[in-house]
Motif scaffolding. Structure first.
Motif, short mmCIF file in Angstrom:
data_model
loop_
_atom_site.label_atom_id
_atom_site.label_comp_id
_atom_site.label_asym_id
_atom_site.label_seq_id
_atom_site.Cartn_x
_atom_site.Cartn_y
_atom_site.Cartn_z
N GLU A 164 0.82 -1.22 0.00
CA GLU A 164 0.00 0.00 0.00
C GLU A 164 0.85 1.27 0.00
OE1 GLU A 164 -3.33 2.29 2.77
OE2 GLU A 164 -2.26 0.55 3.52
N PRO B 76 -0.25 5.01 0.70
CA PRO B 76 -1.37 5.91 0.99
C PRO B 76 -1.15 7.28 0.38
CG PRO B 76 0.02 5.70 2.92
CD PRO B 76 0.52 4.72 1.92
N ILE C 82 -4.27 10.88 3.61
CA ILE C 82 -4.34 9.78 4.58
C ILE C 82 -3.08 9.76 5.45
CG2 ILE C 82 -4.33 7.27 4.82
CD1 ILE C 82 -6.09 7.15 2.30
N LEU C 83 -1.92 9.93 4.81
CA LEU C 83 -0.66 9.93 5.56
C LEU C 83 -0.62 11.09 6.55
CD1 LEU C 83 2.11 8.78 6.12
CD2 LEU C 83 3.00 10.08 4.17
N LEU D 50 -2.78 10.25 9.55
CA LEU D 50 -2.11 9.28 10.41
C LEU D 50 -1.00 9.96 11.22
CD1 LEU D 50 -1.76 6.35 7.84
CD2 LEU D 50 -3.13 6.28 9.92
N PHE E 294 5.21 6.55 6.58
CA PHE E 294 4.18 5.51 6.68
C PHE E 294 4.75 4.26 7.35
CE2 PHE E 294 1.50 2.21 4.32
CZ PHE E 294 0.47 2.28 5.24
N ASN F 282 -1.74 -2.10 7.52
CA ASN F 282 -2.13 -1.16 6.47
C ASN F 282 -2.64 0.13 7.11
OD1 ASN F 282 -5.01 -1.60 7.12
ND2 ASN F 282 -4.67 -3.61 6.18
N SER F 283 -2.94 1.11 6.29
CA SER F 283 -3.33 2.42 6.81
C SER F 283 -4.65 2.38 7.57
CB SER F 283 -3.41 3.44 5.68
OG SER F 283 -4.39 3.05 4.72
N MET G 31 -5.08 3.50 11.42
CA MET G 31 -5.97 4.58 11.83
C MET G 31 -6.90 4.13 12.93
SD MET G 31 -6.36 7.80 11.14
CE MET G 31 -6.60 8.17 12.85
#
Length: 786
Positions: free
Chosen positions: A311, A313, A317-318, A321, A337, A348-349, A353
């Motif tokens: 993945e 991101p 999204i990053l 996070l 990440f 995974n993201s 999260m």
């Protein structure tokens, strides 16, 4: 060892020197348990860098022991000026051994000898191995005398973690002579960091000249006694020859002290030193335990900086996070990440999260995340999109002007010094100030190597001793601003002439914003060059720069949090808080407060809030420590509510493990319960600062969010006012001239209304064609304080 068909590499770590260098070069990091880890981090990072870049076949490490060495026995003053090893460093030596054990790297040490001697013996013993190269990794340059051609090299780090590898050619390039002559060099000029005396009156320049022309120390001393004419014919002054003759014993003794022994009885086994396996699971647990999560990704076999899953991101999204991880521990800045996955143990993201959100909920930080930090990210994106116009041609002309002025300053410094030297070289500057001009070093702080510091704060103490100090300080200030802004800003502007600084949401531990490329937070406002740089930030035709500045926000926050009646009454009555403080501290009426009294009170007001002790306060005020201590006592007597608030904040932080702002932001400070006084004391200062500065930061962020929402919903303002910069307590906008009268009061209302309190939060509004020429807008306001 049997002959090999390919070259193999042995790296010997000077563990003691690397840890010492890291301790003085890096901030005082602490583990989640409050244990000091700055030196250990530097050591671990350097080890991982060596493994990654040099790919050694063999690894070994050498340490000093606490017992006296043969040098101490021969000369009781050897390293006598060095302070006792700092308590913060002692534990990190033990931790470093634990780290080496997990890496299966053997450790060598022997009573009576230093790590350098052990390294010298290992290198000497194995230098004849045909297919072996040896690299000595060290934190200082003492081991350079061991360099031999391409066979034995020294690896060290310069400032900024840039590595340097010294072979024989590089040593000659730096010193002017071969590595084996370095002990002779120290025999002549000595080594203040180790208290090696050398020959009195002979410095670097003369020692280098003698070594380059005549070689070994013994040859130089013999010529001085038996054939001084040969020295004179080579340009050596008679007084130097006399010093050589009278200082012969000291010179020979100093060379002995400076020479690394190569006959230490060390049993070195290549089979034990072969590096191939390490205990990954234990190392990962070790790094997590001491807060070095970012180093896990650098372990051999991990793809540094990249996720070990497929993945990738997107940036939003990053960012989300990274913000969540930072709120949970404000020491985590700009995480990758991969690092976030390591922290959360997620694959995974989405999973990361969920786990971060659970922690936010558990620690009561979900509201700060959702209502402050996430909406703010959109505001920062808008600011980055807008940018600010800069006058590129004006900046280039300014660069030329100050370039010429710096040349003039340099010539004036040369004149005052009586010689030309590299003004930017700390070593050269120290030589000129303390050896040639003989400026007093009493009261000047020392560097990690035991030398007098030439930092700005220390040079200020010398300003009355010699006129060269004022010129050097002026040179430094202008050179820094020229290289940071005048030379760089034109290159950073986009094709539309606008500059777009990167605002870092997770860049500080208190919650304040910072910026980079360029850092606009540090442009001074009170210097002529600072004001000229600000003049380059301008509004296009038909528009103006509109500024909204929180008036003394941190002092107002302190008054709100502490409930101190005198501070509260001052703000309610619109009195100048620094004048009031001066009146109280110096026991005079408000009308009798002189400008110097107010200046001192201002330093004390902010100093108290930032945890400044009597020593720092004395340096800032230019008074004795006893006098500064009296000021602090008087302040706490007069503003008892502030003192009570500080003590309560420290007590609660010690109990809970974190300090908390009015809006719920938390800074975790487990080190506040440390048994080591300097660590505990610093954590106490951080706790008070986190509450006051963090609350002020939250107020600014909520104001930015509110203003951004205003611009979205108000059709009159939507396209005609843009938020462009946030600098400390100030917001800058670019606005149509016609709309300023309507926009300013709306912006003011939002900024002043973030926190509902009986102590007024005040905004000062101004506008103008550029950032330097802002004029206050008419409004009902209390007198402005700084």
């Amino acid at each position: 060892m049997a002959a090999k068909t390919k070259k193999e590499l042995l790296v010997i770590l000077d563990a003691h020197a690397i840890l010492h260098r890291a301790f003085h070069a890096l901030p005082s990091f602490t583990s989640p348990q409050g244990e000091p880890t700055g030196a250990l981090y530097g050591f671990a990072a350097m080890l991982l860098k060596i493994i990654r870049e040099l790919k050694p076949d063999y690894l070994a490490a050498a340490y000093d022991l606490a017992e006296p060495t043969f040098r101490h026995i021969a000369y009781e003053k050897y390293k006598a000026q060095r302070p006792k090893t700092d308590d913060e460093l002692v534990g990190q030596f033990n931790r470093s051994r634990q780290l080496l054990d997990y890496f299966h790297i053997p450790v060598f040490e022997l009573a009576g000898f230093e790590a350098d001697d052990i390294i010298g013996a290992i290198a000497e013993k194995n230098k004849k191995e045909k297919n072996l190269e040896i690299v000595i990794a060290s934190g200082d340059l003492d081991t350079l005398q061991l360099v031999q051609g391409e066979k034995i090299k020294v690896y060290t780090l310069r400032k900024g973690n840039e590595e340097a590898i010294y072979d024989e050619e590089e040593v000659v390039k730096r010193f002017g002579f071969k590595p084996e002559l370095l002990p002779d060099f120290k025999g002549l000029k000595g080594d203040p960091s180790d208290n090696i005396p050398g020959v009195s009156g002979i410095g670097d320049k003369t020692a280098t000249e003698l070594i380059c022309k005549f070689g070994r120390l013994e040859n130089i001393l013999q010529l001085a006694k038996e054939n001084p004419e040969k020295l004179k014919s080579a340009g050596i002054k008679e007084r130097i020859i006399e010093k050589l003759v009278s200082g012969e014993e000291e010179a020979v003794f100093s060379k002995t002290l400076a020479s690394i022994r190569r006959d230490v009885p060390i049993d070195f086994d290549f089979n034990k030193a072969r590096w191939q396996e390490f205990e990954r699971e234990k190392l990962e647990k070790f790094f997590r335990e001491i807060g070095f999560v970012s180093l896990i990704a650098r372990l051999p076999g991990a793809s540094a900086g990249e996720p070990n899953v497929s993945e990738k991101p997107d940036s939003k999204i990053l960012k989300k996070l990274a913000i969540a991880a930072w709120l949970l521990d404000s020491r985590r800045a700009d995480l990758s990440f991969q690092e976030i996955l390591q922290i959360t143990g997620a694959k995974n993201s989405g999973e990361a999260m969920v786990r971060l959100q659970e922690e936010l909920n558990k620690l009561g930080l979900a509201k700060v995340f959702k209502e402050i930090e996430l909406p703010l990210a959109d505001v920062l994106d808008e600011m980055a999109k807008n940018g600010i116009l800069i006058d590129i041609s004006f900046l280039k002309e300014l660069a030329l002007k100050y370039g010429r002025h710096l040349e003039k300053l340099t010539d004036e410094i040369y004149g005052l010094a009586g010689e030309k030297f590299n003004v930017n070289s700390t070593r050269e500057l120290r030589r000129v100030l303390f050896e040639k001009l003989k400026l007093a070093v009493k009261g000047i702080r020392k560097t990690g190597g035991g030398f007098a510091s030439t930092k700005f704060s220390e040079l200020l103490k010398l300003k009355d001793q010699h006129p060269i100090i004022a010129k050097i300080l002026e040179y430094r200030e202008e050179a820094k601003l020229k290289s940071t802004y005048l030379d760089v800003l034109p290159q950073l502007a986009g094709s539309d002439g606008r500059l777009r600084s990167t605002f870092l949401q997770t860049g500080t531990v208190t919650g304040r914003l910072s910026s980079r490329e360029p850092n606009l937070q540090n442009i001074p406002i009170r210097t002529e060059l600072g004001r000229e740089i600000r003049r380059a930030f301008y509004a296009p035709k038909g528009r103006v720069i509109l500024a909204a500045d929180y008036s003394q926000i941190e002092l107002r926050v302190a008054a709100i949090l502490s409930g101190d009646q005198k501070m509260k009454d001052a703000f309610l009555a619109g009195k100048d808080i620094h004048t009031l403080a001066a009146s109280e501290i110096f026991n005079v009426s408000l009308n009798e407060v002189m400008p110097e009294m107010r200046r001192r009170a201002k330093v004390i007001n902010f100093g108290i809030l930032y945890g400044m002790g009597s020593r720092s306060l004395s340096e800032n005020l230019g008074v004795s420590q006893d006098e500064a201590d009296l000021y602090i006592q008087e302040y706490f007597h007069d503003f008892a509510g502030v003192n009570e608030f500080i003590q309560k904040t420290i007590s609660e932080t010690r109990e809970k493990g974190y300090a908390q702002t009015l809006f719920g932001r938390k800074r975790f400070l487990p080190e506040i319960n440390s048994q080591i006084f300097p660590i505990r004391s610093e954590a106490e200062r951080m706790a008070v600062n986190a509450v006051i500065q963090g609350t002020a930061a939250d107020i600014m962020k909520l104001a930015m969010i509110g203003i951004n929402e205003l611009f979205k919903r108000d059709p009159e303002l939507k396209d005609d006012v843009k938020i462009i910069l946030q600098i400390h307590d100030e917001l800058l906008f670019e606005a149509d001239k016609k709309i300023v009268a309507a926009a300013a009061p709306k912006i003011k209302e939002i900024m002043e209304g973030v926190l509902k309190t009986d102590i007024p939060i005040k905004i000062e509004l101004s506008s103008g064609p550029n950032w330097a020429e802002l004029k206050e807008l008419p409004q009902k306001s209390e007198p402005k304080g700084e």
